[in-house]
Design a protein around this motif. Structure first.
Motif, short mmCIF file in Angstrom:
data_model
loop_
_atom_site.label_atom_id
_atom_site.label_comp_id
_atom_site.label_asym_id
_atom_site.label_seq_id
_atom_site.Cartn_x
_atom_site.Cartn_y
_atom_site.Cartn_z
N ILE A 44 0.83 -1.21 0.00
CA ILE A 44 0.00 0.00 0.00
C ILE A 44 0.86 1.26 0.00
O ILE A 44 0.66 2.17 -0.80
CB ILE A 44 -0.95 -0.01 1.21
CG1 ILE A 44 -1.90 -1.21 1.10
CG2 ILE A 44 -1.74 1.29 1.29
CD1 ILE A 44 -2.78 -1.42 2.34
N THR A 50 -0.96 -3.19 -9.44
CA THR A 50 -1.84 -4.26 -8.97
C THR A 50 -1.49 -5.57 -9.68
O THR A 50 -0.77 -5.58 -10.69
CB THR A 50 -3.30 -3.92 -9.24
OG1 THR A 50 -3.49 -3.87 -10.68
CG2 THR A 50 -3.69 -2.58 -8.63
N ARG A 207 -3.65 10.69 -3.02
CA ARG A 207 -3.01 9.38 -2.91
C ARG A 207 -2.79 9.00 -1.45
O ARG A 207 -3.04 7.86 -1.06
CB ARG A 207 -1.67 9.38 -3.65
CG ARG A 207 -0.85 8.12 -3.37
CD ARG A 207 0.44 8.07 -4.13
NE ARG A 207 0.23 7.61 -5.49
CZ ARG A 207 1.22 7.25 -6.31
NH1 ARG A 207 2.47 7.31 -5.91
NH2 ARG A 207 0.95 6.82 -7.52
N LYS A 210 -5.98 7.97 0.15
CA LYS A 210 -6.39 6.64 -0.31
C LYS A 210 -5.56 5.54 0.36
O LYS A 210 -6.09 4.47 0.70
CB LYS A 210 -6.27 6.54 -1.83
CG LYS A 210 -6.82 5.23 -2.40
CD LYS A 210 -6.78 5.22 -3.92
CE LYS A 210 -7.47 3.98 -4.48
NZ LYS A 210 -6.88 2.72 -4.01
N MET A 211 -4.27 5.79 0.54
CA MET A 211 -3.42 4.81 1.21
C MET A 211 -3.91 4.54 2.64
O MET A 211 -3.94 3.39 3.09
CB MET A 211 -1.97 5.30 1.25
CG MET A 211 -1.23 5.20 -0.06
SD MET A 211 0.46 5.85 0.08
CE MET A 211 1.10 5.46 -1.55
N THR A 213 -7.01 5.00 3.73
CA THR A 213 -8.29 4.29 3.60
C THR A 213 -8.07 2.82 3.22
O THR A 213 -8.78 1.93 3.70
CB THR A 213 -9.17 4.96 2.54
OG1 THR A 213 -9.39 6.32 2.91
CG2 THR A 213 -10.50 4.26 2.41
N ASP A 214 -7.07 2.57 2.38
CA ASP A 214 -6.80 1.21 1.91
C ASP A 214 -6.12 0.35 2.97
O ASP A 214 -6.00 -0.87 2.77
CB ASP A 214 -5.93 1.24 0.65
CG ASP A 214 -6.70 1.71 -0.58
OD1 ASP A 214 -7.94 1.78 -0.51
OD2 ASP A 214 -6.05 2.00 -1.61
N GLY A 215 -5.63 0.97 4.07
CA GLY A 215 -5.09 0.18 5.16
C GLY A 215 -3.59 0.27 5.37
O GLY A 215 -2.96 -0.71 5.80
N GLU A 219 -1.20 -2.25 7.43
CA GLU A 219 -0.07 -2.90 6.77
C GLU A 219 1.18 -2.80 7.64
O GLU A 219 1.92 -3.80 7.79
CB GLU A 219 0.19 -2.26 5.41
CG GLU A 219 1.34 -2.89 4.65
CD GLU A 219 1.43 -2.38 3.22
OE1 GLU A 219 0.89 -3.06 2.33
OE2 GLU A 219 2.05 -1.31 2.99
#
Length: 310
Positions: A44, A50, A207, A210-211, A213-215, A219
């Motif tokens: 992340i 991806t 960005r 979003k990082m 939010t994405d966890g 991580e």
């Protein structure tokens, strides 16, 4: 002379999407030029392509070492050199993609790194001084003995700052003076992507949000549970360092996010400054084109011209 394409530029400018479409257009395989993307499990915070994107186009030097490994620019260069040969032998074009300037330069200019072996007592002395006095103090010392290299690595690259000070102590010479290069090793076609500062900074803000939010925090917690702590070079990377400080109670949640955004903006500025020094890079302003297909066409036209030069 082997062909070598490159797509570089500051973080968050949009290199990943363009690089995949470019690779598909010119028959290329991507060699990641990102010093953090080499680490397994750090996904992340590094904004890796991806699995779907990697399925569309072969990607190399992504997820190749454990976060505990001290992966050096010389290690990267050696593996990239071999990949350039094997990709070319397959009838494909090797395409460097990323924003780590030192990695790009080491390959594009075929650096010859002076082989000074690490001397543990000297290395440990600098590690201890870093712990006692702080990294900014070491960076100031590096600026005095090797201003050129200091300008290249920046103030947060602990590994390279300590290595340069170690080499200076052992040899009496600056680290930068011990590097030689061979600029004509490859038929290079290098393109840089950029945006005006306000637009790039807006992308950086998005960005980072979003990082989170994405966890990203989760991580780092997982990596810590696996035994990777903040003293490792991998965990000193942008984003990971600030989350580590948050988890250790040194920053609150909002301070952590603000710190990541600030350091990312600073990093983007250093990246752009680095790449602008290489006059071979052909720059494209992303905002000049309303359709990304036009950007791909423009890059293809430039690269074709460079590759056809005698």
């Amino acid at each position: 002379m082997l062909k070598l394409g490159a797509l570089v530029g500051p973080t968050a400018v949009g290199k990943t999407d363009i690089s995949i479409r470019l690779a598909e257009a010119i028959g290329a395989e991507i060699i990641s030029c990102d010093s953090m993307a080499v680490y397994h499990g750090m996904d992340i915070g590094t904004a890796k392509p991806t699995s779907e994107e990697r399925h569309r186009v072969p990607h190399h030097l992504v997820d190749i070492v454990d976060p505990s490994v001290n992966f050096t620019v010389a290690d990267y260069q050696q593996q990239a050199r071999e990949l350039i040969k094997t990709i070319t032998a397959r009838g494909r074009i090797p395409l460097l993609v990323g924003g780590t300037g030192l990695y790009y330069q080491a390959v594009a200019d075929n650096y010859d790194f002076f082989p000074v072996e690490a001397v543990q007592p000297v290395r440990q002395k600098w590690e201890q001084e870093c712990s006692d006095q702080g990294l900014p103090c070491l960076f100031e010392q590096l600026k005095m003995v090797d201003p050129d290299y200091a300008a290249k690595v920046g103030p947060n690259d602990k590994k390279r700052i300590i290595r340069a000070l170690e080499v200076h102590e052992l040899t009496g010479q600056s680290f930068s003076s011990l590097q030689t290069s061979q600029r004509n090793t490859y038929r290079l076609a290098a393109v840089g992507l950029y945006l005006e500062r306000s637009q790039l900074y807006a992308r950086i803000e998005e960005r980072v949000d979003k990082m989170i939010t994405d966890g990203l925090v989760e991580e780092v917690i997982r990596l810590r549970k696996q035994g990777y702590d903040r003293t490792m070079n991998s965990m000193m990377g942008l984003g990971y360092k600030q989350v580590g400080a948050y988890l250790d109670g040194l920053l609150d949640f909002h301070e952590m996010i603000a710190a990541i955004k600030l350091e990312t903006r600073r990093y983007a500025k250093r990246q752009y400054t680095w790449f602008k020094k290489d006059k071979r890079i052909h720059w494209i302003n992303m905002e000049d084109y309303h359709d990304s297909k036009l950007i791909i066409d423009k890059i293809c036209e430039f690269m074709d011209g460079q590759f056809l030069k005698a």
